[in-house]
Design a protein around this motif. Sequence first.
Motif, PDB file in Angstrom:
ATOM      1  N   UNK A 180       0.839  -1.200   0.000  1.00 43.66           N
ATOM      2  CA  UNK A 180       0.000   0.000   0.000  1.00 43.66           C
ATOM      3  C   UNK A 180       0.874   1.250   0.000  1.00 43.66           C
ATOM      4  N   UNK A 181       2.011   1.202   0.675  1.00 45.90           N
ATOM      5  CA  UNK A 181       2.946   2.333   0.642  1.00 45.90           C
ATOM      6  C   UNK A 181       3.928   2.200  -0.515  1.00 45.90           C
ATOM      7  N   UNK A 182       4.392   0.988  -0.789  1.00 47.23           N
ATOM      8  CA  UNK A 182       5.375   0.801  -1.856  1.00 47.23           C
ATOM      9  C   UNK A 182       4.797   1.177  -3.217  1.00 47.23           C
ATOM     10  N   UNK A 183       3.530   0.865  -3.455  1.00 46.48           N
ATOM     11  CA  UNK A 183       2.908   1.169  -4.745  1.00 46.48           C
ATOM     12  C   UNK A 183       2.925   2.666  -5.030  1.00 46.48           C
ATOM     13  N   UNK A 184       2.650   3.475  -4.015  1.00 48.57           N
ATOM     14  CA  UNK A 184       2.663   4.923  -4.191  1.00 48.57           C
ATOM     15  C   UNK A 184       4.074   5.417  -4.476  1.00 48.57           C
ATOM     16  N   UNK A 185       5.038   4.866  -3.774  1.00 50.37           N
ATOM     17  CA  UNK A 185       6.433   5.249  -3.973  1.00 50.37           C
ATOM     18  C   UNK A 185       6.886   4.941  -5.393  1.00 50.37           C
ATOM     19  N   UNK A 186       6.579   3.746  -5.882  1.00 50.39           N
ATOM     20  CA  UNK A 186       6.997   3.365  -7.225  1.00 50.39           C
ATOM     21  C   UNK A 186       6.262   4.181  -8.283  1.00 50.39           C
ATOM     22  N   UNK A 197      -0.179   8.011  -6.273  1.00 53.03           N
ATOM     23  CA  UNK A 197       1.243   8.284  -6.391  1.00 53.03           C
ATOM     24  C   UNK A 197       1.569   9.347  -7.422  1.00 53.03           C
ATOM     25  N   UNK A 198       0.720   9.476  -8.428  1.00 53.76           N
ATOM     26  CA  UNK A 198       0.944  10.512  -9.440  1.00 53.76           C
ATOM     27  C   UNK A 198       0.901  11.907  -8.840  1.00 53.76           C
ATOM     28  N   UNK A 199       0.260  12.050  -7.670  1.00 52.98           N
ATOM     29  CA  UNK A 199       0.143  13.367  -7.039  1.00 52.98           C
ATOM     30  C   UNK A 199       1.497  13.969  -6.688  1.00 52.98           C
ATOM     31  N   UNK A 200       2.531  13.153  -6.559  1.00 55.73           N
ATOM     32  CA  UNK A 200       3.853  13.679  -6.233  1.00 55.73           C
ATOM     33  C   UNK A 200       4.322  14.672  -7.286  1.00 55.73           C
ATOM     34  N   UNK A 221      -3.807   3.438  -4.793  1.00 58.23           N
ATOM     35  CA  UNK A 221      -2.582   4.067  -4.302  1.00 58.23           C
ATOM     36  C   UNK A 221      -1.610   4.370  -5.443  1.00 58.23           C
ATOM     37  N   UNK A 222      -1.603   3.550  -6.491  1.00 65.77           N
ATOM     38  CA  UNK A 222      -0.791   3.858  -7.674  1.00 65.77           C
ATOM     39  C   UNK A 222      -1.269   5.166  -8.299  1.00 65.77           C
ATOM     40  N   UNK A 279      -7.073  15.331 -11.001  1.00 65.31           N
ATOM     41  CA  UNK A 279      -8.192  14.451 -11.356  1.00 65.31           C
ATOM     42  C   UNK A 279      -7.816  12.993 -11.097  1.00 65.31           C
ATOM     43  N   UNK A 280      -6.589  12.620 -11.462  1.00 63.90           N
ATOM     44  CA  UNK A 280      -6.123  11.254 -11.209  1.00 63.90           C
ATOM     45  C   UNK A 280      -6.059  10.987  -9.711  1.00 63.90           C
ATOM     46  N   UNK A 281      -5.604  11.966  -8.930  1.00 71.11           N
ATOM     47  CA  UNK A 281      -5.546  11.825  -7.486  1.00 71.11           C
ATOM     48  C   UNK A 281      -6.942  11.614  -6.898  1.00 71.11           C
ATOM     49  N   UNK A 282      -7.914  12.358  -7.389  1.00 71.21           N
ATOM     50  CA  UNK A 282      -9.293  12.197  -6.910  1.00 71.21           C
ATOM     51  C   UNK A 282      -9.797  10.795  -7.237  1.00 71.21           C
TER      52      UNK A 282
END
Length: 491
Positions: A54-60, A113-116, A109-110, A87-90
């Motif tokens: 759940x955390x690793x997916x966002x990081x990658x 992750x684009x929100x970064x 979560x992927x 929009x993707x984050x929402x």
Amino acid sequence: MTPTPPDTRRSGGPLILALGLAAMVVAMAQTQVIPILGLLQRELDTTPAGVGWVTTATLLSAAVFTPLLGRFGDQHGKRPTLIGVLVVMIAGSVLAAVTSSLPLLIVGRVLQGAATAIFPLALSIIREEVPVEKLPGAMALISGTLAFGSGLSLVATGLLTRGDDPNYHLVFWFSGILSVVALVAVLIRVPASRVKAGGRIDLLGAATLGLFLVLLLLGISQGHEWGWASGRTIGSFVGAVVMAFVWVRVERRVADPLVDLRMFVHRPVLLTNVAGLFVGFAAFSQFIGISYLVQMPERVAGYGFGASVLRASVEYLLPGALISLLAAPLGGLLVGRIGARATLAIGAGVGVAGFAWLAFGHGASASVILAGMLTGIAISFGYAAMPALIVAGVPHHQTGIANGINSISRSVGSSIASAVITSLLASKSVEGLPPGLPPIPAEGRFTLSFVIAGAMLVLVVAVALLGLQRVPARAEPVAVSQPRVQESADV
């Protein structure tokens, strides 16, 4: 394209507020699930390794999309790119909020992750829209909002999941609502881009850079779970080295590369990214070290304060986040007065003092809180100084990708900190615990963790004072009327 006269630039105010809200979305995507990993494991009936994704997916996901979207914004406009990312984050937040499936949660979560990519895009917009004399302060405020958002996210998660029947879905609904508010603010306050570099997206460069970063971060983030000597961990690191070589070869051959390697190895940019890695290590060390320390049961372990997740967030971590926000304008003022290089060194020095206090004076709540505030100031000053150093070292059309790479360097530092501290805390446990209790880290492991984090900031001081050349306190952005070829030659 006819350049817009400089005197039509916006003074800041509402624009900075809109972009600050967007930056808070970045912070929420990064930290909102950390306090509830145990809850997610129980609710989704999975293993610690499973919930770790759940955390690793966002990081990658961030590693892949941040440089790509930063470059896309440089080429085709920051505003539409920023809107698309929100929009993707929402969509990711809503998916995570409505699902009770681990695979679908990971997909959400992927998307989150684009929100970064929002952070480098916001800094690019600030560079275009804010007058030069106000640029350091504006960038510092955006950076301070990012730091504050991490603390707010932790507090919100604690509040939303308190009680006997916690509901993790509320955490993702909260981030989704905040993302909608940020999207509305961006639609209203952020103007169309003044500078568009144009050109094609370097898909091969994006793919090879993404594979390099994914393999590197996969090895770092999963090494503790897989075993540092396991085939998967070693294979990830070897693959990362190979893909780094391939990426460099690709970027040297394409006409319009994703990352201009001359910019990437330009001394101020390269060393700022090195500093970003160390600052990212220190920032995550502050969070995870303090959070775990204060939750240790003093009656059993002989140290700690037996704090709940909510108390750890509100009492011990929120003050550092608040002081980060309050210190951001001061960091911007210092960048404008004495330069980004000196501001970075001063902030890191304050952080060294904070981590030394945490290492050797964590026996009282007040000491932990005050030391955490010092490290919060250090992180805020670092976040204020690094974008200014990047902006001073690159032309307009590379601002997004350059700040995107700097964001990734901080993420890599955070990942390394997570791996190092997790391994340290697991390496030695308190002896003589009652039967049935899980292992509790020996107090010396926390001391060593804080010492290592302080050493990282000592390296930041060295990079700032000995490595970085002096840059003007107020760097003039490259004029938008200059041809792109001339801008590239100036790097």
